[in-house]
Write an enzyme that holds these catalytic residues in place. Sequence first.
Site, PDB file in Angstrom:
ATOM      1  N   HIS A 110       0.643  -1.134   0.030  1.00  0.00           N
ATOM      2  CA  HIS A 110       0.084  -0.191  -0.287  1.00  0.00           C
ATOM      3  C   HIS A 110       1.248   1.230  -0.036  1.00  0.00           C
ATOM      4  O   HIS A 110       2.254   1.356   0.255  1.00  0.00           O
ATOM      5  CB  HIS A 110      -0.998   0.339   0.840  1.00  0.00           C
TER       6      HIS A 110
ATOM      7  N   HIS B 240       0.826   5.037   1.383  1.00  0.00           N
ATOM      8  CA  HIS B 240       1.030   6.381   2.301  1.00  0.00           C
ATOM      9  C   HIS B 240       0.738   7.397   1.637  1.00  0.00           C
ATOM     10  O   HIS B 240       1.917   8.221   1.094  1.00  0.00           O
ATOM     11  CB  HIS B 240       1.510   6.463   3.295  1.00  0.00           C
TER      12      HIS B 240
ATOM     13  N   TYR C  22       4.358   9.383  11.134  1.00  0.00           N
ATOM     14  CA  TYR C  22       3.930   8.006  11.275  1.00  0.00           C
ATOM     15  C   TYR C  22       3.878   7.116   9.354  1.00  0.00           C
ATOM     16  O   TYR C  22       4.555   6.210   9.849  1.00  0.00           O
ATOM     17  CB  TYR C  22       2.716   7.708  11.262  1.00  0.00           C
TER      18      TYR C  22
END
Length: 145
Positions: free
Chosen positions: A60, A62, A125
């Site tokens: 994935h 981000h 994060y």
Amino acid sequence: MFIKTRTNVYRTTYHLVWVTKYRKPIFIDEASRQAMKSILREIAERNDITIFEMEVVADHIHMVVSFPPHNSISSVMKALKGPSAREWFKQFPATKELLWGGALWSGSYFASTVGDVSQAIVLEYVQNQLTDYNSGRPRRDSSPG
């Protein structure tokens, strides 16, 4: 950070996440992650999307981004996902064989606004996806019940 254009000033920041089709681990080494980052940077530049932070994980993506307020989140996601898949398959055609039906991305995505107070936390994060967050997947809780 404010972004100024000829007609407006804005500060809209979004945390965007999308996954590979069937969560297949496609970006499994540094070279493939860097290739996808490069593809996404080029697409962002062409579409007036400012990238504050980005991490490509095995299955994935981000991104922490900003874009002009006249653009919708869905149009930005369409601009990122479609062209990135086409360019990826041009550069890495063997990847299609790993994916049933030949699609790189799942049809869905996650989008969240990032406020001034929490932006630093979201940036940290995303920066630490590969080291602190189990390649972006939640850690299993081993405590009973």
